[in-house]
Design a protein around this motif. Structure first.
Motif, short mmCIF file in Angstrom:
data_model
loop_
_atom_site.label_atom_id
_atom_site.label_comp_id
_atom_site.label_asym_id
_atom_site.label_seq_id
_atom_site.Cartn_x
_atom_site.Cartn_y
_atom_site.Cartn_z
N ALA A 235 0.83 -1.21 0.00
CA ALA A 235 0.00 0.00 0.00
C ALA A 235 0.87 1.26 0.00
O ALA A 235 0.48 2.31 -0.51
CB ALA A 235 -0.94 0.00 1.21
N ARG B 23 1.43 3.06 -3.37
CA ARG B 23 0.28 3.61 -4.10
C ARG B 23 0.64 4.87 -4.90
O ARG B 23 0.29 4.99 -6.07
CB ARG B 23 -0.84 3.92 -3.11
CG ARG B 23 -2.23 3.83 -3.66
CD ARG B 23 -3.25 3.88 -2.54
NE ARG B 23 -3.33 2.60 -1.84
CZ ARG B 23 -4.06 1.56 -2.27
NH1 ARG B 23 -4.75 1.65 -3.38
NH2 ARG B 23 -4.09 0.44 -1.60
N GLU C 33 -3.18 -4.24 -2.80
CA GLU C 33 -3.80 -4.70 -1.56
C GLU C 33 -3.02 -5.88 -0.95
O GLU C 33 -3.41 -6.42 0.06
CB GLU C 33 -5.25 -5.15 -1.81
CG GLU C 33 -6.27 -4.01 -1.75
CD GLU C 33 -6.17 -3.09 -2.96
OE1 GLU C 33 -6.11 -3.63 -4.09
OE2 GLU C 33 -6.11 -1.87 -2.79
#
Ligand code: ZN
Length: 170
Positions: free
Chosen positions: A26, A29, A117
């Motif tokens: 994450a 991102r 994820e």
């Protein structure tokens, strides 16, 4: 939107073996978003982290402008799990401007990756997507399309690029 500078041949970062991503994906991102912005801006159908100067095992692809397919995808720690068939494909590369190279590739591949994820997924691909996946995976192993041409052609290209960057600097 952030378009990052694309690293060009013969920058040594393109020749390095990229290291696997560890920890929570994450945190990637923002980088991944910038990589998509950079790829669409170029425009290209794939972009690997070394092309923006990071030797990490990440790439993004989106071939949906050329053929029906799954749209934008990010592969973290990709692994080729299956491949079959042979096909010759004329490829370009955002890091090797103004050069097209005929590259022997597998016609159908199955590639695994981790998404943002942290889920492991698997994609079966043919056509341009299969080619793009192999091309981007090559980047993570420090392999470029220009490594596949004759030493003479490579030398001529290197000289031409050096002339062009001297002109841009001057
Ligand atoms: Zn490339």
């Amino acid at each position: 939107m952030s378009v990052l500078p694309i690293v060009k041949y013969p920058d040594p970062r393109l020749k390095k073996l990229s290291r696997p991503v560890e920890g929570d994906p994450a945190s990637l991102r923002e980088l991944v978003r910038d990589m998509f912005d950079t790829m669409y801006d170029a425009p290209g159908v794939g972009l690997a982290a070394p092309q923006v100067g990071l030797n990490l095992r990440i790439f993004v692809v989106d071939v949906s402008s050329h053929e029906e397919g799954p749209g934008p995808m990010v592969f973290i720690n990709p692994e080729l799990v299956q491949g079959e068939g042979r096909i010759l494909w004329e490829e370009g590369c955002l890091s090797v401007p103004d050069m097209m190279v005929q590259v022997p590739r597998m016609e159908r591949v199955v590639m695994e990756g981790t998404d943002l994820e942290g889920r492991r997924f698997r994609v079966e691909a043919t056509g341009l997507l299969a080619i793009a996946l192999q091309h981007e995976l090559d980047h993570l192993d420090g392999k470029l399309i220009i490594d596949r041409v004759s030493p003479l052609k490579r030398e001529l290209y290197r000289k031409k690029r050096a002339r062009e960057s001297a002109r841009m600097a001057g």
